[in-house]
Design an enzyme around this catalytic site. Structure first.
Site, PDB file in Angstrom:
ATOM      1  N   ILE A  87       0.847  -1.137   0.007  1.00 36.99           N
ATOM      2  CA  ILE A  87      -0.027  -0.133  -0.083  1.00 36.99           C
ATOM      3  C   ILE A  87       0.793   1.400  -0.077  1.00 36.99           C
ATOM      4  O   ILE A  87       0.312   2.573  -0.105  1.00 36.99           O
ATOM      5  CB  ILE A  87      -0.926   0.009   1.122  1.00 36.99           C
ATOM      6  N   PRO A  94      10.164   0.990  -0.953  1.00 34.58           N
ATOM      7  CA  PRO A  94      10.094  -0.271  -1.613  1.00 34.58           C
ATOM      8  C   PRO A  94       9.447  -1.405  -0.611  1.00 34.58           C
ATOM      9  O   PRO A  94       9.538  -1.035   0.467  1.00 34.58           O
ATOM     10  CB  PRO A  94      11.652  -0.578  -1.758  1.00 34.58           C
ATOM     11  N   ASP A  95       9.157  -2.163  -1.225  1.00 30.92           N
ATOM     12  CA  ASP A  95       8.609  -3.348  -0.526  1.00 30.92           C
ATOM     13  C   ASP A  95       9.508  -4.245  -0.273  1.00 30.92           C
ATOM     14  O   ASP A  95      10.935  -4.037  -0.402  1.00 30.92           O
ATOM     15  CB  ASP A  95       7.466  -4.644  -1.073  1.00 30.92           C
ATOM     16  N   PHE A  96       9.373  -5.396   0.440  1.00 33.04           N
ATOM     17  CA  PHE A  96      10.780  -6.427   0.752  1.00 33.04           C
ATOM     18  C   PHE A  96      11.195  -7.325  -0.215  1.00 33.04           C
ATOM     19  O   PHE A  96      12.217  -7.409  -0.561  1.00 33.04           O
ATOM     20  CB  PHE A  96      10.423  -7.260   2.072  1.00 33.04           C
ATOM     21  N   ARG A  97      10.219  -7.861  -1.046  1.00 34.68           N
ATOM     22  CA  ARG A  97      10.542  -9.373  -1.554  1.00 34.68           C
ATOM     23  C   ARG A  97      10.467  -9.142  -3.359  1.00 34.68           C
ATOM     24  O   ARG A  97      10.609 -10.154  -4.050  1.00 34.68           O
ATOM     25  CB  ARG A  97       9.679 -10.244  -1.238  1.00 34.68           C
ATOM     26  N   ASN A 168       3.212  -2.370   8.315  1.00 28.74           N
ATOM     27  CA  ASN A 168       4.211  -1.401   7.879  1.00 28.74           C
ATOM     28  C   ASN A 168       4.693  -0.472   9.013  1.00 28.74           C
ATOM     29  O   ASN A 168       4.066  -0.224  10.048  1.00 28.74           O
ATOM     30  CB  ASN A 168       3.419  -0.362   6.786  1.00 28.74           C
ATOM     31  N   ASP A 170       6.239   2.595   8.297  1.00 30.64           N
ATOM     32  CA  ASP A 170       6.144   4.054   7.829  1.00 30.64           C
ATOM     33  C   ASP A 170       5.472   5.082   8.241  1.00 30.64           C
ATOM     34  O   ASP A 170       5.548   6.218   8.037  1.00 30.64           O
ATOM     35  CB  ASP A 170       6.240   4.036   6.256  1.00 30.64           C
ATOM     36  N   HIS A 187       4.104  -5.060  13.482  1.00 24.61           N
ATOM     37  CA  HIS A 187       5.649  -4.870  13.396  1.00 24.61           C
ATOM     38  C   HIS A 187       6.303  -3.735  13.980  1.00 24.61           C
ATOM     39  O   HIS A 187       7.438  -3.494  13.601  1.00 24.61           O
ATOM     40  CB  HIS A 187       6.011  -5.315  11.868  1.00 24.61           C
ATOM     41  N   CYS A 200      16.934  -0.124  31.650  1.00 29.73           N
ATOM     42  CA  CYS A 200      16.783   1.416  31.230  1.00 29.73           C
ATOM     43  C   CYS A 200      15.295   1.502  30.499  1.00 29.73           C
ATOM     44  O   CYS A 200      14.390   2.116  31.223  1.00 29.73           O
ATOM     45  CB  CYS A 200      17.898   2.077  30.613  1.00 29.73           C
ATOM     46  N   MET A 287      -1.361  -7.328  -5.944  1.00 32.00           N
ATOM     47  CA  MET A 287      -0.783  -7.677  -7.301  1.00 32.00           C
ATOM     48  C   MET A 287      -0.896  -9.033  -7.982  1.00 32.00           C
ATOM     49  O   MET A 287      -0.680  -9.526  -9.136  1.00 32.00           O
ATOM     50  CB  MET A 287       0.647  -7.063  -7.576  1.00 32.00           C
TER      51      MET A 287
END
Length: 382
Positions: A87, A94-97, A168, A170, A187, A200, A287
């Site tokens: 998305i 960029p995506d990862f894969r 994500n 971001d 994540h 700490c 996709m």
């Protein structure tokens, strides 16, 4: 780095340390969730073997049009979104894969032993430089939310969104207007950071971390001098406790699951698709098809994976397209397209104005500092 990219998460045995109550709560939540998952599997197996639990068909057609009619019927009031890196790729993240453009395919310059090492907690503690170099390239604040992000915000504004579960990091969901209560950042996120020392754990803000990263400094704790890491989930770290507690409340109540921009390969996130009721429709905008049921489990009559093509398919819809185009197509069918396009236009204008203001403030601050730092006998440039 940014979240639009979805981070793989893996549970590994942590070294034993004295745990504070919050950490103990995290572990307890995960143990309970694991037990619930096993019980769900056993219930599914028992129900299938006994021929119980037949599912109601909710959609009048397994298509995007069918999904739109269901949303407009007024019967759909608790939509859950599950989203991944796809998305945010149109925002420039960029995506990862992806074989050529994905993040893992372009890490050679960091001289890593293997691509995933950049998100491996033990490697990070010894060699933090590659991660922070990558974070500088992909840091939140350099990208605008996409049409897909604003479509999710529209669902919230119309009172239809129960929650958005994102892989994500971001923070673009937040930039688009979703708040902490609307989000499960499975994540983790760049929004906050913490000292890595268990003794700490001092918290730091997004702006503090940004200043350190863009000054080429390795962020160190002001209290104990240990490394400071953004609150994103690395390999070897546990997912946030809120992920486990919220999914137990949200998914049984879900009446439409929309999955966008994810390969559904990373556990335990991918398994969430099986936690909705058997009657709950599931829409994939991606996709390529993802999350499909294991063929062997399908033959046995159980398993919660997606089923788009078999003769038994009754609730899963795959719209193969970019996430932005898919959301625009759905918005058009719902009669929301013009509204969505206007929201994107206004929000982009607002973000551009804010960026110009910040740039002006930065130049003004630099102009004030310049004369004081100029060499004697030289006039600072205007």
């Amino acid at each position: 780095m940014s979240e639009s990219s979805e981070l793989p998460a893996k549970e590994e045995q942590q070294e034993e340390v004295p745990a504070d109550p919050e950490v103990q709560s995290d572990d307890s939540s995960e143990d309970e969730a694991a037990g619930d998952t096993e019980m769900d599997f056993l219930r599914s197996l028992f129900s299938s073997a006994m021929g119980l639990g037949s599912a109601e068909k909710v959609l009048d057609e397994l298509s995007l049009e069918g999904v739109a009619r269901y949303i407009n019927s007024g019967k759909c009031k608790n939509i859950l979104c599950m989203v991944g890196a796809g998305i945010s790729t149109s925002a420039g993240i960029p995506d990862f894969r992806s074989p050529d453009t994905g993040l893992y395919a372009n890490l050679q310059k960091y001289n890593l032993p293997y691509p995933e090492a950049i998100f491996q907690i033990d490697y990070f503690k010894k060699h933090p430089e590659p991660f922070f170099a990558l974070a500088r390239e992909l840091y939140p604040g350099q990208f605008k939310p996409t049409i897909c992000h604003y479509f999710i915000k529209m669902l919230k504004d119309k009172g239809l969104l129960r929650r958005c579960y994102t892989q994500n990091i971001d923070t673009l969901e937040r930039v688009a207007g979703l708040e902490g209560e609307d989000l499960i950042e499975a994540h983790g996120t760049f929004y906050t950071s913490h000292c890595v020392s268990f003794c700490c754990r001092k918290e730091y803000s997004l702006d503090w971390m940004k200043e350190k990263i863009f000054s080429d400094a390795i962020p160190k704790c002001e209290k104990c001098s240990s490394l400071v890491k953004p609150d994103i989930v690395f390999f070897g770290e546990n997912l946030p406790a809120r992920f486990f507690t919220s999914m137990k409340m949200d998914f049984p109540r879900c009446d439409l699951l929309i999955v966008m921009g994810t390969s559904l390969q990373v556990q335990p996130f991918a398994s969430l698709v099986s936690r909705v009721s058997k009657s709950c429709p599931r829409l994939l905008i991606n996709m390529e098809k993802a999350g499909q049921a294991d063929p062997m489990l399908g033959l046995l009559g159980f398993g919660g994976g997606m089923d788009f093509d078999s003769d038994k398919a009754y609730r899963d819809v795959a719209h193969i397209n970019t996430c932005d185009d898919g959301c625009l197509a759905l918005a058009e069918l719902l009669g929301w397209k013009a509204e969505l396009e206007e929201i994107v236009k206004k929000e982009y204008s607002r973000i551009d104005s804010q960026d110009k203001e910040k740039a002006g403030e930065s130049k003004g601050a630099a102009a004030k500092v310049a004369p004081a730092s100029a060499e004697p006998g030289f006039k600072a440039e205007e």
